[in-house]
Every structure is written in C-alpha cells, then in structure tokens.
Design a protein around this motif. Structure first.
Motif, mmCIF file in Angstrom:
data_model
loop_
_atom_site.group_PDB
_atom_site.id
_atom_site.type_symbol
_atom_site.label_atom_id
_atom_site.label_comp_id
_atom_site.label_asym_id
_atom_site.label_seq_id
_atom_site.Cartn_x
_atom_site.Cartn_y
_atom_site.Cartn_z
ATOM 1 N N GLY A 46 0.817 -1.215 0.000
ATOM 2 C CA GLY A 46 0.000 0.000 0.000
ATOM 3 C C GLY A 46 0.845 1.256 0.000
ATOM 4 N N VAL A 47 1.907 1.257 0.799
ATOM 5 C CA VAL A 47 2.816 2.409 0.825
ATOM 6 C C VAL A 47 3.475 2.598 -0.541
ATOM 7 C CG1 VAL A 47 4.953 3.311 1.832
ATOM 8 C CG2 VAL A 47 3.237 2.242 3.305
ATOM 9 N N SER A 48 3.892 1.496 -1.167
ATOM 10 C CA SER A 48 4.508 1.580 -2.490
ATOM 11 C C SER A 48 3.517 2.107 -3.522
ATOM 12 C CB SER A 48 5.025 0.203 -2.917
ATOM 13 O OG SER A 48 6.066 -0.241 -2.068
ATOM 14 N N MET A 49 2.261 1.674 -3.423
ATOM 15 C CA MET A 49 1.223 2.143 -4.344
ATOM 16 C C MET A 49 1.024 3.649 -4.218
ATOM 17 S SD MET A 49 -0.444 -0.086 -6.322
ATOM 18 C CE MET A 49 -0.926 -1.807 -6.462
ATOM 19 N N ASP A 50 1.016 4.132 -3.001
ATOM 20 C CA ASP A 50 0.816 5.565 -2.776
ATOM 21 C C ASP A 50 1.963 6.369 -3.388
ATOM 22 O OD1 ASP A 50 -0.733 7.727 -1.335
ATOM 23 O OD2 ASP A 50 1.224 7.979 -0.387
ATOM 24 N N GLU A 51 3.186 5.917 -3.156
ATOM 25 C CA GLU A 51 4.343 6.608 -3.725
ATOM 26 C C GLU A 51 4.334 6.507 -5.243
ATOM 27 O OE1 GLU A 51 9.229 6.803 -3.292
ATOM 28 O OE2 GLU A 51 8.087 5.248 -2.228
ATOM 29 N N LEU A 52 3.945 5.341 -5.759
ATOM 30 C CA LEU A 52 3.876 5.141 -7.202
ATOM 31 C C LEU A 52 2.888 6.106 -7.846
ATOM 32 C CD1 LEU A 52 4.552 3.509 -9.772
ATOM 33 C CD2 LEU A 52 2.755 1.897 -9.094
ATOM 34 N N TYR A 53 1.736 6.273 -7.231
ATOM 35 C CA TYR A 53 0.723 7.183 -7.777
ATOM 36 C C TYR A 53 1.243 8.612 -7.832
ATOM 37 C CZ TYR A 53 -3.461 10.074 -8.027
ATOM 38 O OH TYR A 53 -4.391 11.029 -8.379
ATOM 39 N N THR A 54 1.901 9.046 -6.771
ATOM 40 C CA THR A 54 2.439 10.403 -6.723
ATOM 41 C C THR A 54 3.459 10.641 -7.828
ATOM 42 O OG1 THR A 54 2.098 10.529 -4.325
ATOM 43 C CG2 THR A 54 3.669 12.080 -5.287
ATOM 44 N N LEU A 55 4.373 9.683 -7.986
ATOM 45 C CA LEU A 55 5.406 9.821 -9.011
ATOM 46 C C LEU A 55 4.813 9.756 -10.415
ATOM 47 C CD1 LEU A 55 8.228 7.602 -7.459
ATOM 48 C CD2 LEU A 55 8.239 10.087 -7.695
ATOM 49 N N LEU A 56 3.857 8.855 -10.608
ATOM 50 C CA LEU A 56 3.228 8.745 -11.919
ATOM 51 C C LEU A 56 2.538 10.043 -12.318
ATOM 52 C CD1 LEU A 56 1.645 5.174 -11.813
ATOM 53 C CD2 LEU A 56 3.241 5.995 -13.554
ATOM 54 N N CYS A 57 1.780 10.622 -11.385
ATOM 55 C CA CYS A 57 1.092 11.881 -11.688
ATOM 56 C C CYS A 57 2.085 12.943 -12.136
ATOM 57 C CB CYS A 57 0.316 12.367 -10.460
ATOM 58 S SG CYS A 57 -1.152 11.400 -10.067
ATOM 59 N N ARG A 58 3.201 13.040 -11.424
ATOM 60 C CA ARG A 58 4.176 14.085 -11.728
ATOM 61 C C ARG A 58 4.862 13.825 -13.070
ATOM 62 N NH1 ARG A 58 6.403 14.914 -6.870
ATOM 63 N NH2 ARG A 58 8.017 13.326 -7.014
ATOM 64 N N GLN A 59 5.301 12.600 -13.304
ATOM 65 C CA GLN A 59 6.055 12.312 -14.520
ATOM 66 C C GLN A 59 5.166 12.255 -15.760
ATOM 67 O OE1 GLN A 59 9.317 12.575 -14.649
ATOM 68 N NE2 GLN A 59 9.094 13.086 -12.480
ATOM 69 N N ILE A 60 3.943 11.762 -15.624
ATOM 70 C CA ILE A 60 3.025 11.790 -16.759
ATOM 71 C C ILE A 60 2.700 13.233 -17.130
ATOM 72 C CG2 ILE A 60 0.673 11.255 -17.523
ATOM 73 C CD1 ILE A 60 0.871 8.662 -15.931
ATOM 74 N N ALA A 61 2.484 14.086 -16.124
ATOM 75 C CA ALA A 61 2.214 15.502 -16.398
ATOM 76 C C ALA A 61 3.376 16.145 -17.143
ATOM 77 C CB ALA A 61 1.942 16.241 -15.088
ATOM 78 N N ARG A 62 4.590 15.789 -16.753
ATOM 79 C CA ARG A 62 5.755 16.347 -17.450
ATOM 80 C C ARG A 62 5.850 15.792 -18.866
ATOM 81 N NH1 ARG A 62 10.607 16.562 -12.861
ATOM 82 N NH2 ARG A 62 9.467 17.842 -11.340
ATOM 83 N N GLY A 63 5.513 14.516 -19.028
ATOM 84 C CA GLY A 63 5.525 13.941 -20.356
ATOM 85 C C GLY A 63 4.503 14.574 -21.280
ATOM 86 N N LEU A 64 3.388 15.011 -20.720
ATOM 87 C CA LEU A 64 2.317 15.607 -21.527
ATOM 88 C C LEU A 64 2.726 16.939 -22.150
ATOM 89 C CD1 LEU A 64 -0.820 14.765 -19.334
ATOM 90 C CD2 LEU A 64 -0.202 13.770 -21.549
ATOM 91 N N GLN A 65 3.860 17.484 -21.735
ATOM 92 C CA GLN A 65 4.368 18.683 -22.412
ATOM 93 C C GLN A 65 4.676 18.403 -23.878
ATOM 94 O OE1 GLN A 65 7.044 21.477 -20.052
ATOM 95 N NE2 GLN A 65 7.496 19.521 -19.083
#
Length: 276
Positions: A46-65
């Motif tokens: 669960g802790v890994s999932m939470d961290e994964l979600y945070t990182l995914l949101c940030r990196q996907i947003a950067r990729g969307l540039q």
C-alpha cells in the motif's frame, strides 16, 4: 501544446524509481526487505502504491508537455486520471510477467528456480520495463514509455519498443543484441535467442516526403522459436510452431510448422587457380 520550458521535463531518476516500485509490487519480497506476515506485506504494498501514484502523476504531467493536443489547464487532471488507469492494470501486468518467468525457467535447463530467473535473467528486467511501458504507450502517454524501455536497453542490450505487442509466456535466452520494432506482433509461447532482429525492411513516405508510421515489422505467431542472430524483416508472418535457425535473413512469409535453416555449405575444389 505547452511551450517548451513551461514546466520541468521528465526526470529520468524518478522514472527509474517508478519501475523499481512496480518491481517491488510485482515481485513482493524479492526487491525489498522480506515481510514477516501478510499484514505487513499488504501494508508495504500500500505504501509503495501511494508513492507510485504520486510519481506517476508528476512524470506523466511532465511527459504531456510533448503532447500537441493537450491543453495546459487539463494536464494535471489528465495525468491523475492516467495514473489511476495505469494502477488499475497492475494485476494484469503482474500476471503476464509471471508467465514470462515460467517460460524462461522452462526453456533454460541452467535455471535452478524461479527466483534465479527473477533476480538474474536480463529478459525479466527487460520485460518488466517493457510491460510497464507498453501500458503507458497504449494510454498515449508521450515520452515516458520510451524512457522506460531505453533504461532497460542500456542495461541489458535488449531493445524493445513499447509499441510492440507481445503475448504470454515470452522468453529471450541470453538476449544481448535483440531488437523488436514498434509494430511487431508476437504471440504466445515465443522464444528468441541473442542477436535476433524483428525489424523493418523498408520505409514508405507520403507525398511530402515524410516517413509514414505504418505496420512494417513482423508478425510472429504462437510457439515459434528464433535462434541467434536471425533477422526477420518487413511485415511478414512467421507461422505458428515454426523454428527459424540462426544467422538467417527472412523477408518472406513462413507457413506454420516450418523449419528454416541455412543451406549446407558447398565444397568446391580449384585447380591451377581456376574458379577463384
């Protein structure tokens, strides 16, 4: 499209951490401290999932540039939606990876147990990266999938484009120098050896001279084995239950149950320099 430099570009280090978190989730206890019971294991995931979600949101947003059709005001919400969609697909990615582990174990008598395959075999590092990247590629996330597969490529020498379609129970023995192009389709129970190329034979252009991104790589059907340094090029089909020998150049369709091998060497004798 957001102007260049509007926001930070994707972080290679954070993308690598995303893959490592996924490994920890897929192969629980293998890449992190082993948990003493199921309750602690579930908490850790669960802790890994939470961290994964945070990182995914940030990196996907950067990729969307790099997305020409993405409005600046919608980037964050789109990234959050895509991150959740990705996490929903983790169980299926895990299932596919475990079929790859079994395929590699069954095809290599040198493998003593599944743990050895997970820890030591380059194909598992590559396939973990590829299967994660393929999900993101299908969701049309820009750039991030290529970063993920190129990280595996640089480490293992196996180059798989995230757009390739690869079925269950896929194995690559040794692996160095394997290339699998973007529009390749691979069925189930396929095994490749080192140096195999599933590539394009030629490229087509539009009236303006721009290269067309159309299907140009092979289709490999179920239960096919391709031995080392074979090159299979163009949009051709290798029929199911076929074997492609090493150092073969294949540019035509191969029917099911075929065995394609090199021609035997022809011995010629020369006298007085004639024929040389």
């Amino acid at each position: 499209m957001m102007p260049a430099g509007y926001a930070p570009l994707p972080s290679v280090d954070e993308v690598r951490l995303i893959v490592n978190l996924c490994k920890d989730i897929f192969f629980t206890d293998y890449f992190h401290k082993r948990q003493s019971d199921d309750r602690l294991r579930s908490y850790h995931i669960g802790v890994s999932m939470d961290e994964l979600y945070t990182l995914l949101c940030r990196q996907i947003a950067r990729g969307l540039q790099f997305c020409e059709d993405c409005a600046e005001s919608e980037v964050i919400s789109t990234a959050e939606e895509l991150a959740l969609k990705f996490i929903d697909q983790l169980p299926e990615v895990k299932r596919l990876l475990y079929t790859d582990v079994e395929a590699m174990f069954q095809s290599d008598p040198a493998a003593t147990n599944y743990g050895e395959v997970i820890y030591c075999y380059p194909v598992m590092n590559t396939m973990t990266h590829y299967r994660i990247a393929h999900v993101l590629h299908k969701m049309q996330v820009p750039v991030i999938p290529r970063i993920i597969t190129e990280q595996a490529h640089s480490k293992t020498g196996i180059d798989i484009h995230p757009g390739a379609q690869i079925g269950e129970y896929f194995a690559i023995d040794h692996g160095t120098g394997v290339v699998i192009g973007e529009t390749t389709i691979i069925g189930n129970h396929v095994t490749l050896y080192q140096g195999v190329t599933l590539g394009a034979k030629s490229f087509r252009y539009d009236e303006n001279g721009n290269m067309l991104n159309i299907p140009r790589h092979p289709i490999i059907e179920d239960h096919v084995t391709v031995y080392s340094n074979a090159s299979i090029l163009g949009r051709i089909t290798i029929g199911h239950h076929s074997v492609i020998g090493g150092n073969i150049w294949v540019t035509n369709n191969v029917p099911p149950y075929s065995r394609i091998q090199q021609s035997k060497a022809v011995e010629l004798s020369f006298q007085g320099g004639l024929g040389i």
